[in-house]
Design a protein around this motif. Sequence first.
Motif, short mmCIF file in Angstrom:
data_model
loop_
_atom_site.label_atom_id
_atom_site.label_comp_id
_atom_site.label_asym_id
_atom_site.label_seq_id
_atom_site.Cartn_x
_atom_site.Cartn_y
_atom_site.Cartn_z
N VAL A 49 6.37 23.48 9.75
CA VAL A 49 7.43 24.39 10.20
C VAL A 49 7.94 25.28 9.07
N GLU A 50 7.87 24.78 7.83
CA GLU A 50 8.53 25.49 6.74
C GLU A 50 7.87 26.81 6.38
N PHE A 51 6.57 26.95 6.67
CA PHE A 51 5.88 28.19 6.32
C PHE A 51 6.52 29.37 7.07
N GLY A 89 -4.34 20.70 -8.65
CA GLY A 89 -3.78 19.54 -7.96
C GLY A 89 -2.40 19.80 -7.38
N GLU A 90 -2.03 21.09 -7.23
CA GLU A 90 -0.69 21.40 -6.70
C GLU A 90 -0.65 21.24 -5.19
N ARG A 91 0.53 20.96 -4.67
CA ARG A 91 0.76 20.95 -3.22
C ARG A 91 1.17 22.35 -2.79
N LEU A 92 0.60 22.82 -1.71
CA LEU A 92 0.94 24.15 -1.21
C LEU A 92 2.08 23.99 -0.21
N MET A 93 3.18 24.64 -0.50
CA MET A 93 4.40 24.46 0.30
C MET A 93 4.22 25.05 1.70
N GLY A 94 4.72 24.31 2.69
CA GLY A 94 4.58 24.76 4.08
C GLY A 94 3.33 24.21 4.74
N PHE A 95 2.65 23.29 4.07
CA PHE A 95 1.44 22.68 4.65
C PHE A 95 1.50 21.17 4.45
N GLY A 96 0.89 20.47 5.42
CA GLY A 96 0.87 19.00 5.37
C GLY A 96 2.09 18.43 6.06
N HIS A 97 1.90 17.27 6.64
CA HIS A 97 3.03 16.60 7.32
C HIS A 97 2.69 15.13 7.49
N ARG A 98 3.69 14.28 7.35
CA ARG A 98 3.45 12.85 7.50
C ARG A 98 3.01 12.52 8.92
N ILE A 99 3.58 13.17 9.92
CA ILE A 99 3.30 12.81 11.31
C ILE A 99 2.24 13.73 11.93
N ILE A 121 20.92 26.57 5.65
CA ILE A 121 20.78 27.11 7.01
C ILE A 121 19.97 26.13 7.87
N PHE A 122 18.98 25.50 7.28
CA PHE A 122 18.26 24.43 7.99
C PHE A 122 19.28 23.35 8.41
N ALA A 123 20.17 23.01 7.48
CA ALA A 123 21.18 21.96 7.77
C ALA A 123 22.12 22.38 8.89
N GLY A 144 15.20 18.04 -0.83
CA GLY A 144 13.98 17.93 -1.63
C GLY A 144 12.84 18.77 -1.08
N PRO A 145 11.94 19.25 -1.96
CA PRO A 145 10.85 20.12 -1.51
C PRO A 145 9.83 19.44 -0.59
N LEU A 146 9.81 18.10 -0.56
CA LEU A 146 8.89 17.44 0.38
C LEU A 146 9.49 17.42 1.78
N THR A 151 0.85 -1.19 0.00
CA THR A 151 0.00 0.00 0.00
C THR A 151 0.89 1.24 0.00
N LYS A 152 0.26 2.41 -0.26
CA LYS A 152 0.98 3.70 -0.23
C LYS A 152 1.64 3.89 1.13
N SER A 153 0.93 3.55 2.19
CA SER A 153 1.48 3.71 3.55
C SER A 153 2.68 2.81 3.77
N ASP A 158 -10.76 14.81 4.48
CA ASP A 158 -10.33 13.59 5.19
C ASP A 158 -8.81 13.52 5.36
N ARG A 159 -8.08 14.57 5.01
CA ARG A 159 -6.61 14.48 5.02
C ARG A 159 -5.95 15.14 6.23
N ARG A 160 -6.61 16.00 6.92
CA ARG A 160 -6.08 16.67 8.13
C ARG A 160 -4.74 17.38 7.84
N1 ACO Z 1 -1.04 20.86 -0.38
C1 ACO Z 1 -2.07 20.24 -0.99
N2 ACO Z 1 -2.35 18.94 -0.84
C2 ACO Z 1 -1.54 18.24 -0.03
C3 ACO Z 1 -0.48 18.81 0.65
C4 ACO Z 1 -0.23 20.18 0.44
N3 ACO Z 1 0.79 20.81 1.04
N4 ACO Z 1 0.15 17.88 1.39
C5 ACO Z 1 -0.52 16.72 1.19
N5 ACO Z 1 -1.54 16.94 0.33
C6 ACO Z 1 -2.50 15.97 -0.14
C7 ACO Z 1 -1.88 15.04 -1.17
O1 ACO Z 1 -2.01 15.56 -2.46
C8 ACO Z 1 -2.71 13.82 -0.95
O2 ACO Z 1 -3.97 13.97 -1.56
P1 ACO Z 1 -4.61 12.78 -2.41
O3 ACO Z 1 -4.57 11.57 -1.52
O4 ACO Z 1 -5.94 13.30 -2.72
O5 ACO Z 1 -3.69 12.61 -3.58
C9 ACO Z 1 -2.97 13.82 0.55
O6 ACO Z 1 -2.88 15.16 0.95
C10 ACO Z 1 -1.99 12.99 1.34
O7 ACO Z 1 -0.73 13.19 0.82
P2 ACO Z 1 0.49 12.28 1.15
O8 ACO Z 1 1.49 12.47 0.06
O9 ACO Z 1 0.09 10.88 1.47
O10 ACO Z 1 0.99 12.88 2.49
P3 ACO Z 1 2.41 12.74 3.07
O11 ACO Z 1 2.27 12.26 4.45
O12 ACO Z 1 3.33 11.97 2.24
O13 ACO Z 1 2.84 14.27 2.99
C11 ACO Z 1 4.34 16.03 2.83
C12 ACO Z 1 3.76 14.92 3.71
C13 ACO Z 1 5.29 15.42 1.82
C14 ACO Z 1 5.10 16.99 3.72
C15 ACO Z 1 3.20 16.76 2.08
O14 ACO Z 1 2.25 17.25 2.99
C16 ACO Z 1 3.70 17.87 1.19
O15 ACO Z 1 4.09 17.61 0.05
N6 ACO Z 1 3.69 19.15 1.68
C17 ACO Z 1 4.20 20.25 0.90
C18 ACO Z 1 5.72 20.35 0.98
C19 ACO Z 1 6.20 20.78 2.35
O16 ACO Z 1 5.62 21.62 3.00
N7 ACO Z 1 7.33 20.19 2.78
C20 ACO Z 1 7.93 20.44 4.09
C21 ACO Z 1 7.55 19.39 5.08
S1 ACO Z 1 8.14 19.77 6.73
C22 ACO Z 1 9.74 19.19 6.76
O17 ACO Z 1 10.05 18.21 6.17
C23 ACO Z 1 10.76 19.94 7.50
#
Ligand code: ACO
Length: 367
Positions: free
Chosen positions: A307-309, A245-255, A328-330, A211-213, A6-8, A300-302
């Motif tokens: 921190v990056e924002f 369908g873009e990811r917005l930087m500074g939002f979302g986190h695996r944990i 600088i992060f490094a 990497g940007p993720l 699975t993806k997880s 459903d994604r929470r």
């Molecule tokens: N903007 C929009 N949608 C998002 C975002 C985002 N920032 N983050 C996750 N999602 C969506 C994904 O598209 C996905 O949607 P889908 O299932 O409909 O395709 C869903 O949320 C889950 O995404 P995953 O990839 O499973 O989540 P994951 O746990 O891998 O994501 C991550 C973590 C990589 C940080 C992600 O949230 C992301 O790409 N964020 C943007 C980049 C970012 O801010 N990076 C810095 C992270 S903090 C650090 O590492 C210091």
Amino acid sequence: MNMQLTKSQIGLDGVPAAETVLSHVDGERGELIIAGDHVAELAAQSSFEGVTARLWNAASGRALTEANVRASLGAARERAFARLADLLPATPGLSIVDGFRAAIAALRAENGLEPEAVIVGAFPVIAGALVQRAAGGNAIAPDPTASHAADTLSMLLARKPAPRQVAALNAYFVTVCDHGMNASTFTTRVVASTQADLFAAIAAGYCALTGPLHGGAPEPVLEMLDAIGTRERIAPWVDAALARGERLMGFGHRIYKVRDPRADVLKTAIERLATNGTDLPFASEVETYIREALRREKPDRRLDTNVEFFTAILLDALGIPRQAFTPIFAVARAAGWTAHAREQQRTGRLIRPSSLYLGPKPAHVPD
Ligand code: ACO
């Protein structure tokens, strides 16, 4: 049987890959503990050197004090400056992020200094030299008596920083110095588990950070704020990016399934910095709108602020060029990487997972 992961499973979500005494992330409660304390308390009260001493002591049973670490990092910054001619040859023509990678690959053991100190001390010297060169200037010599945050800023900005700027960078360093089993720390631990030396392990960790993720997100955060530009454009810009369908930087986190606790710590640090060089109210409005939009579009994604924002806004307010944000992060995370590498080496256990083979199999050849 045609089994697939699975993806997880592919992302090793929630799989404990090490025992550690260094830091703990609770993604449901939005809690980060580093070396036994909550990140907000540490950022308000501790120096980077003090937290680094705690991490190094915890990892390898030493009894370093804040003063020991301050002295050894000062000495290591001086040594790195003296060795810049050996560290920079592969860097001309590269971006600051890539030049940093090439330069840290040339670090090596130094007489009279622990590898941990050589690495953490060299990082801001290399970052400073690359930033100055990009601006057409010469590397600024370190001051071994200064704090790591103060000296980092002097070398980056080519001027003596104000105390409030030093306090802001110190708060940033403490906030991001370690963070559980993130991708770069895991990479570092995998390399250390082969009993490769700390220099190899940390170089690998930095590569994972870029990497940007992971740690490459702050520069794109500023690009996003620039692209949005005005309050009226926040909603249409964000809605259109999500619709594409873009990811917005500074939002979302695996944990973290709630707001990253480090975001608040850094927002407070920006407010204390009280600079005219940043538009915090505008950035906060963008943050509020994006949080709402993510809740609406991906209920459903929470997804919440990471921190990056606020890293992007803080480092920009300090006058650090955005091209240098990842190095600088490094500088800060190297404290955690070195501790994790030592902790991993002490286990003596090679990290070697398995994979699920989905490729073709050789045709059966009868006997
Ligand atoms: N903007 C929009 N949608 C998002 C975002 C985002 N920032 N983050 C996750 N999602 C969506 C994904 O598209 C996905 O949607 P889908 O299932 O409909 O395709 C869903 O949320 C889950 O995404 P995953 O990839 O499973 O989540 P994951 O746990 O891998 O994501 C991550 C973590 C990589 C940080 C992600 O949230 C992301 O790409 N964020 C943007 C980049 C970012 O801010 N990076 C810095 C992270 S903090 C650090 O590492 C210091």
